[in-house]
Every structure is written in structure tokens, then in C-alpha cells.
Design an enzyme around this catalytic site. Structure first.
Site, PDB file in Angstrom:
ATOM      1  N   ASP A   1     -55.008  49.804 -37.372  1.00  0.00           N
ATOM      2  CA  ASP A   1     -55.220  48.436 -38.246  1.00  0.00           C
ATOM      3  C   ASP A   1     -55.712  48.513 -39.709  1.00  0.00           C
ATOM      4  O   ASP A   1     -55.317  48.013 -40.557  1.00  0.00           O
ATOM      5  CB  ASP A   1     -56.450  47.772 -37.338  1.00  0.00           C
ATOM      6  CG  ASP A   1     -56.158  47.162 -36.259  1.00  0.00           C
ATOM      7  OD1 ASP A   1     -55.233  46.401 -35.951  1.00  0.00           O
ATOM      8  OD2 ASP A   1     -56.708  47.868 -35.195  1.00  0.00           O
TER       9      ASP A   1
ATOM     10  N   GLY B   1     -58.668  51.084 -34.036  1.00  0.00           N
ATOM     11  CA  GLY B   1     -58.708  50.374 -35.304  1.00  0.00           C
ATOM     12  C   GLY B   1     -58.190  51.172 -36.512  1.00  0.00           C
ATOM     13  O   GLY B   1     -58.146  50.578 -37.809  1.00  0.00           O
TER      14      GLY B   1
ATOM     15  N   ASP C   1     -56.254  43.147 -32.010  1.00  0.00           N
ATOM     16  CA  ASP C   1     -56.194  41.557 -32.680  1.00  0.00           C
ATOM     17  C   ASP C   1     -56.829  41.595 -33.922  1.00  0.00           C
ATOM     18  O   ASP C   1     -57.294  40.935 -34.482  1.00  0.00           O
ATOM     19  CB  ASP C   1     -57.030  40.904 -31.688  1.00  0.00           C
ATOM     20  CG  ASP C   1     -58.519  41.575 -31.334  1.00  0.00           C
ATOM     21  OD1 ASP C   1     -58.700  42.729 -31.971  1.00  0.00           O
ATOM     22  OD2 ASP C   1     -59.297  41.046 -30.665  1.00  0.00           O
TER      23      ASP C   1
ATOM     24  N   GLU D   1     -55.459  49.986 -27.800  1.00  0.00           N
ATOM     25  CA  GLU D   1     -56.217  48.868 -27.367  1.00  0.00           C
ATOM     26  C   GLU D   1     -55.687  48.567 -25.856  1.00  0.00           C
ATOM     27  O   GLU D   1     -56.603  48.212 -24.879  1.00  0.00           O
ATOM     28  CB  GLU D   1     -55.817  47.787 -28.218  1.00  0.00           C
ATOM     29  CG  GLU D   1     -56.763  47.545 -29.423  1.00  0.00           C
ATOM     30  CD  GLU D   1     -56.248  48.383 -30.494  1.00  0.00           C
ATOM     31  OE1 GLU D   1     -56.914  48.584 -31.630  1.00  0.00           O
ATOM     32  OE2 GLU D   1     -55.142  49.231 -30.258  1.00  0.00           O
TER      33      GLU D   1
ATOM     34  N   ILE E   1     -62.877  51.843 -32.506  1.00  0.00           N
ATOM     35  CA  ILE E   1     -63.823  50.938 -32.386  1.00  0.00           C
ATOM     36  C   ILE E   1     -65.040  51.803 -31.614  1.00  0.00           C
ATOM     37  O   ILE E   1     -64.575  52.488 -30.541  1.00  0.00           O
ATOM     38  CB  ILE E   1     -63.796  49.631 -31.751  1.00  0.00           C
ATOM     39  CG1 ILE E   1     -64.683  48.615 -31.734  1.00  0.00           C
ATOM     40  CG2 ILE E   1     -62.903  49.856 -30.456  1.00  0.00           C
ATOM     41  CD1 ILE E   1     -64.434  47.572 -31.188  1.00  0.00           C
TER      42      ILE E   1
END
Length: 328
Positions: free
Chosen positions: A177, A174, A205, A197, A118
Site C-alpha cells: 500500500d 501495508g 483496504d 491481506e 500491519i
């Protein structure tokens, strides 16, 4: 019409006789290892821009027939996921899902790494200074924001086209993810994976904590990675099942990813996309529920002419690349 129906019945009867007979050299499916002459043309043809895909954070090209190449394309910022990225990924994969020409997708990162995760410089204000004048309204805003960010990667899973992640260098935050939402993961020897994170004071999340345990099937290892933010290097990623193959460098990896995409594209798109939908469903449901869903699914999909075309090619010892399957 009667002639066509008779021919179909005849082919079905022949198929049933062949399947009932002992297997032998006369009836083989012609399976070859990836990287052999079964792929025909060179793995990567000259890429051209894919029409209808114009983005700030992504570059989408038609890598070869039926294959789209989606690149995270902010190399000067280590492909950090800025505000545009979170909406553009959704737009991109929703378009791909509806693209009848596309049968497989390769996703990679431009420049020196897959992604640094991110872009806090760009989206940090959304998280650190959320909208709202009391805890209820701030919470409502944050929940909506998180759900929209989650969709950025869930859209890959929902897309019926197989998505191959080709990872080099860092795959951070990310990035994990993202790749855990893909169907197949290849990486270069220099790749590493980091659930980052916890180092910035939050729990992941947007998918890692939900998908990574199911991808590698080792809860202890997932907990270790999530609690410590340590790097998982390529060899450990392979041994744990996060990736299925490791390659010496980015170029060799991309060649292999596009060769794999070409192999997938030679199969019936009805069969491939049906397989993806049912594999995703079965991951989250019981065996009994998944079998029932499969029966309901295939009561229509088994009526496809792709079966007859595939079987006829096999009996005639033709490469499936010579079969013209209809768009889907």
C-alpha cells in the site's frame, strides 16, 4: 526595473531564436546518465536529524541538501506498522509538504526488511473489537478507522515533493500500500512484495487494490497477487513495472536513490512539483480533462523566473546544480 524587464525580454527572444533554429552541438541541455559526475558531491553526505520530526515509528533525517530520508524505524519488529505509525506518517508528510527546503524524499526501512506490514498485536483490537453497541455504530466506527488508515498513504501521493521508495527484504501487506503511493520505486535484489491481506481473512483496504493496477497495468497479475498472497520477487517486480531498477544490495540501492534525489533537486522545484501534481491528476482523469487542468495550472506557473534561469544555464553550458532556485 526597466533594465531587468529588458534583460528578460532579451533572454526570451534569444530562447525563441534558439528553439526555432536546427538543433546542434551548440545548444544542449547537458543531460547525463544517473551516477555520472553530473551529481557532483557523493550521493550520501553525513545525515543529521531533521528538526521538527520526532516520532516513535519513524526516523527522519536530512540526508543531503534539499533531501529528507524517512525511515520506517522499528527494526526489532521488522518495521511492523503499529498504532503510532498510522498517525505519524500523516503528520510527517504534511510537514514535508509545507517544508520549503525539501525538494525530494527517500523512504526506506531500517534493519533487515522494508516492512512486515500491519502490527496486528498492536492495532488488532481496533479491528477485531471495534467500538459500538449495534451493527450501524460498529460499521460507522470501522469506516472512519479505515478512512484514517487510508490517509496514511494517500498523504504521500498528496505531498507535492517527489517520493522515492527504496525497498529491501520483505515489503508485505501495508508495505505494498505504501510503495504504490510513492512516485518512484527502487529495490534491492533480495526484495519481495506480498499482498498478504487475503491470508488473514480480509481484502486490502488502504490502497493496494486501487493503485497497484494502475502502477503495473496488468489486471490479471494484480488479481493473481491479491487472490493468492504469493511473493513477487525483485526480478518479476522489475519486469512488471512495479519498480524501475533493481540493485545488488541495500547499500548500492540507497546510494542510487539518493543520487536520483540529488538529480531531481537540481531542477526547478516549480517544474518538478507541478509535474507531480499533474501526473497524479492525469492518472485519474481523461486526457481532455487533464489537458484543461494543465492549461489552467501553467497559465500561472509559466510566469516563473525558473524558466529563464534554467534556459540561461543551458545556453551557458552550466550544470543546473549551479543555479539558485528560490524556495517553494
Amino acid at each position: 526595473m526597466a533594465t531587468a524587464m529588458a534583460a528578460t525580454r532579451g533572454l526570451r527572444d534569444l530562447l525563441m531564436r534558439r528553439l526555432a533554429a536546427p538543433s546542434g552541438p551548440g545548444f544542449g541541455l547537458g543531460l547525463r546518465p544517473l551516477g555520472t559526475s553530473a551529481h557532483g558531491e557523493a550521493p550520501r553526505a553525513a545525515a543529521c536529524e531533521a528538526p521538527g520530526h520526532s516520532y516513535e515509528s519513524l526516523l527522519v533525517t536530512a540526508a543531503q541538501k534539499h533531501v529528507l530520508h524517512v525511515q520506517l524505524h522499528r527494526p526489532d519488529r521488522r518495521n511492523a506498522m503499529n498504532r503510532a505509525f498510522w498517525s505519524e506518517m500523516v503528520e510527517c508528510f504534511n510537514k514535508i509538504a509545507q517544508d520549503s527546503e525539501c525538494r525530494a524524499v527517500v523512504i526506506s526501512g531500517a534493519g533487515k526488511m522494508f516492512t512486515s506490514g500491519i502490527d496486528l498485536m498492536d492495532v488488532g483490537s481496533d479491528l477485531l473489537q471495534p467500538k459500538g453497541d449495534d451493527p450501524a455504530r460498529i460499521s460507522w466506527y470501522l469506516r472512519d478507522l479505515i478512512r484514517r488508515y487510508q490517509e496514511t498513504f494517500s498523504v504521500i501521493e498528496k505531498c507535492p515533493k517527489p517520493v522515492i521508495a527504496a525497498i529491501h527484504g520483505g515489503c508485505i501487506g501495508g508495505g505494498v500500500d505504501l510503495v504504490t503511493a510513492c512516485d518512484i520505486r527502487y529495490c534491492a535484489q533480495d526484495a519481495f512484495f506480498q499482498v498478504k491481506e487475503v491470508d488473514i481473512g480480509l481484502a486490502a483496504d488502504v490502497g493496494t487494490l486501487q493503485r497497484l493496477p494502475k502502477v503495473i497495468g496488468n489486471r490479471s497479475l494484480v488479481n493473481e497477487l491479491a487472490f493468492t498472497a504469493r511473493k513477487m520477487m525483485a526480478d518479476e517486480a522489475l519486469s512488471s513495472g512495479l519498480v524501475s531498477r533493481v540493485f545488488p544490495d541495500k547499500e548500492v540501492m540507497l546510494d542510487a536513490a539518493f543520487a536520483l534525489a540529488a538529480e531531481i533537486c537540481s531542477k526547478s522545484p516549480v517544474a518538478v512539483q507541478s509535474s507531480k501534481v499533474n501526473l497524479v491528476y492525469s492518472r485519474d482523469h481523461t486526457v481532455a480533462e487533464s489537458l484543461d487542468y494543465m492549461a489552467t495550472w501553467n497559465m500561472s506557473m509559466l510566469q516563473t523566473q525558473d524558466i529563464m534561469k534554467s534556459v540561461q544555464a543551458a545556453m551557458e553550458k552550466k550544470d543546473l546544480k549551479s543555479v539558485a532556485f528560490s524556495k517553494l
